[in-house]
Write an enzyme that holds these catalytic residues in place. Structure first.
Site, short mmCIF file in Angstrom:
data_model
loop_
_atom_site.label_atom_id
_atom_site.label_comp_id
_atom_site.label_asym_id
_atom_site.label_seq_id
_atom_site.Cartn_x
_atom_site.Cartn_y
_atom_site.Cartn_z
N ARG A 51 0.94 3.89 -3.29
CA ARG A 51 0.39 5.30 -2.93
C ARG A 51 1.53 6.38 -2.53
O ARG A 51 1.50 7.35 -3.20
CB ARG A 51 -0.53 5.19 -1.83
CG ARG A 51 -1.70 4.07 -2.03
CD ARG A 51 -2.59 4.24 -0.66
NE ARG A 51 -3.56 2.97 -0.64
CZ ARG A 51 -4.82 3.11 -0.14
NH1 ARG A 51 -5.19 4.09 0.47
NH2 ARG A 51 -5.39 2.02 0.04
N GLU A 61 0.80 -1.04 0.05
CA GLU A 61 0.10 -0.07 0.22
C GLU A 61 0.81 1.22 0.00
O GLU A 61 0.63 2.16 -0.55
CB GLU A 61 -0.80 -0.10 1.08
CG GLU A 61 -1.95 -0.98 1.24
CD GLU A 61 -3.17 -0.98 0.05
OE1 GLU A 61 -2.82 0.28 -0.46
OE2 GLU A 61 -3.98 -1.67 -0.07
N ASP A 76 -5.51 -9.82 -7.66
CA ASP A 76 -5.72 -9.06 -9.18
C ASP A 76 -4.71 -8.26 -9.95
O ASP A 76 -4.31 -8.50 -11.02
CB ASP A 76 -6.87 -8.10 -8.72
CG ASP A 76 -6.60 -7.02 -7.56
OD1 ASP A 76 -5.56 -7.37 -6.71
OD2 ASP A 76 -7.46 -6.22 -7.45
N GLU A 115 -12.24 1.26 -9.96
CA GLU A 115 -12.05 0.15 -11.07
C GLU A 115 -12.90 0.31 -12.30
O GLU A 115 -12.60 0.28 -13.36
CB GLU A 115 -12.11 -1.36 -10.39
CG GLU A 115 -10.83 -1.72 -9.77
CD GLU A 115 -10.89 -1.11 -8.40
OE1 GLU A 115 -9.71 -1.02 -7.78
OE2 GLU A 115 -11.95 -0.49 -7.83
#
Length: 628
Positions: free
Chosen positions: A263, A259, A392, A528
């Site tokens: 980010r 993360e 994913d 998404e």
């Protein structure tokens, strides 16, 4: 009675017996022979049992030695990887301390909540309850193998250590009316963040407060490049000044490797490329160095968490494994950091993970399980395959690394193409009654008609691949899946997709294609669907994708907008009258969702062209090396 025996005749000598073998002089030789006699007296069963126990002790002793040696090497490596000037930890904080305590009562990750300023002014360090849990949201994934022709410059070889500073990226044309709608939404969200959560990680718009995750200004950094792209110069400059003057990584705080990479590291690198301001590159290099200890594991598969102040890393408390999507979705950022700084360690650490997973057994026609052991380097929880959470972005980064490297790393392309064939073979189904094509999950041979909203990244990724020359049949699948993702929004009363949808496989009277369980009907302001709409419009120029995106933006404004500033995730997408705000604005709403909407409504295909830039999984654009 017998007479007494005659007395013994006197002796005039002493008899002494000398022995070379059977003496007792307290020596080890005598004890060895004595023990050997005792050993021979044991039965065969007793001797075998004793030998077995001795062998076990030897094996355990060897394992303990190897484990201690590995930990010692990791500690030495962590010392070498610390910054030249070790961070000075802050003194013990008082009740109104500005920073959260490093000792957290919860994980995953429920950290200390810090009160927000009131009356429009920031009130430093007001400490409030830590009861409210904070949920980690994003899970994504990737792979890479270096090949000839894509190596980065080496300082040792005398090549230039750093590329020239990038030229600032700006939009030349005036924004369209729909783009102005995105700008208005961003400014409203930014107003709430600036007023109630300035410099903090996340805004809580309903309670007009904020929460901390890493304590590193997460939303501000995530939104830097969005402000630049939207042309918000004063807002960008103010945020830039905060980064230069307030942002420090000298903190005893644990961050999630994945993360924080996508980010913070991605956000700083993108801000540098768009603006040309070297303060962002300097901060990115500092932060990247502090993440490197996470890779010091027996298998070189990184731990999930690393303390950027002490350099100590560990797996999450709820498992000893790492998530496949996490360890394979950091390569774009670390590779680019190496290219800009000339420090090869960043790229080598990330690509060692990719090379390992490329050759790893346990895949199913290119599909990967969700977890991997940091100790053995093997997949765990096998025979469970999904394109949703925890797997994913592995597939996304296969394609994007191939593009980033100038399409020279063919192994990445082969893995990506194989995986798409695996999706088509094992995970595709059609729903009833509308025959929507969707991507389900496979667990131990059993198909589940469950599709995470996260999977809606796939239509855009497929379209991006077609734009870069991959088979046209990928576009056919992208068009079908894009319609499904739009229907996941349209069939809800709020017009916003649930976090997870279940599809009907058989006709049922009165049922729609998309069904939602009570525990799955929340919406987290995710990007998404609009991400894929952006790619589909760039590739096809079909305006219906712009119309669909506009509908979703209006739904956000109607059901998630908080009047005092900010947007809130909601609990119930099926109730337009009571969507039940969750009082949290994820950083990716500014970093991804609104950015993709703005780019979707742009008629300028040259604005962050797909031929010159590739977006990381947090929507931060990075240059394609062949055009950098």
């Amino acid at each position: 009675m017998y007479p007494p025996p005659p007395p013994a005749p006197p002796r005039d000598f002493i008899s002494v017996t000398l022995s070379l073998g059977d003496r007792y002089d307290n020596s080890k030789g005598w004890r060895r022979r004595s023990c050997w006699r005792k050993w021979k007296q044991l039965s065969r069963l007793q001797r075998n049992l004793a030998l077995f126990l001795a062998a076990i002790l030897v094996v355990f002793g060897l394992l303990a030695y190897l484990n201690l040696a590995e930990q010692w090497r990791a500690l030495q490596a962590a010392e070498q990887l610390r910054p030249a000037h070790a961070p000075v930890l802050p003194p013990p904080q008082k009740a109104n301390a500005d920073l959260p305590s490093p000792q957290r009562p919860h994980r995953d990750p429920h950290y200390l909540q810090i009160g927000a300023p009131q009356g429009g002014q920031e009130r430093e360090g007001a400490l409030v309850s830590a009861d409210v849990p904070r949920t980690v949201i994003s899970w994504r994934g990737a792979v890479i193998e270096p090949e000839q022709g894509t190596e980065l410059p080496s300082r040792a070889a005398g090549a230039p250590s750093k590329p020239p500073a990038p030229r600032p990226v700006v939009q030349d044309t005036a924004p369209s009316e729909r783009q102005k709608g995105v700008i208005a939404a961003f400014l409203h969200a930014w107003k709430g963040y600036r007023r109630f959560a300035w410099g903090r990680d996340e805004l809580k718009p309903v309670s007009r407060s904020f929460s901390e995750w890493f304590g590193l200004g997460l939303t501000l950094i995530d939104a830097l490049d969005t402000m630049w792209i939207l042309g918000l110069k004063s807002e960008f400059q103010e945020a830039r000044n905060w980064v230069a003057e307030k942002l420090t990584f000298d903190k005893d705080v644990e961050v999630n490797l994945f993360e924080s990479t996508i980010r913070i590291l991605g956000g700083l690198l993108s801000a540098y490329h768009l603006s040309g301001d070297r303060i962002f590159l300097s901060k990115a290099e500092d932060f990247g160095r502090r993440l490197l200890p996470a890779f010091r594991t027996p298998s070189k598969i990184p731990y999930s968490d690393v303390n950027i102040g002490t350099g100590m890393a560990r797996p999450p408390r709820w498992t000893s494994d790492s998530t496949v999507a996490e360890v394979t979705s950091i390569q774009l950022e670390f590779r680019e950091l190496s290219r800009l700084t000339g420090v090869q360690t960043f790229r080598e650490a990330a690509e060692a993970v990719s090379r390992h997973i490329h050759s790893l057994a346990g895949k199913k026609d290119g599909l990967v399980p969700m977890f991997i052991s940091t100790h053995s380097g093997l997949f765990t929880h096998p025979n469970v395959f999904t394109l949703g959470a925890r797997a994913d972005s592995y597939y996304e980064y296969l394609l994007k690394q191939w593009i980033q490297g100038g399409k020279k790393e063919t192994r990445l392309l082969e893995d990506y193409l194989t995986a798409i064939q695996g999706v088509k073979k094992h995970l595709l189904r059609r729903s009833e009654p509308s025959k929507l094509t969707f991507v389900g999950e496979l667990a131990h041979g059993h198909f589940s008609a469950k599709m995470d909203h996260l999977v809606c990244f796939l239509p855009g990724t497929l379209a991006l691949g077609v734009h870069h020359g991959l088979p046209a049949e990928h576009m056919e699948l992208a068009l079908l899946l894009m319609e499904t993702c739009y229907e996941m929004n349209r069939q809800m009363q709020t017009g916003l997709s649930p976090e997870i949808a279940h599809f009907n496989l058989y006709p049922k009277a009165g049922y729609q294609d998309v069904q939602v369980k009570p525990s799955d009907r929340h919406n987290l302001l995710r990007p998404e669907t609009v991400e894929s709409l952006f790619y589909l419009y760039r590739v096809t120029r079909d305006r219906k994708y712009q119309d669909w995106g506009w509908e979703i933006l209006q739904s956000f404004n109607k059901h998630t907008r908080v009047p005092s500033g900010g947007y809130s995730s909601i609990n119930n997408v099926q109730d337009a009258q009571r969507p039940q705000p969750r009082d949290k604005m994820e950083s990716f709403f500014l970093g991804e969702t609104l950015k993709y909407l703005y780019l979707l409504f742009s008629e300028d295909a040259g604005l962050l062209s797909l031929d010159t830039h590739v977006f990381n999984t947090e929507a931060h654009p990075l240059p394609i090396w062949s055009s950098a």
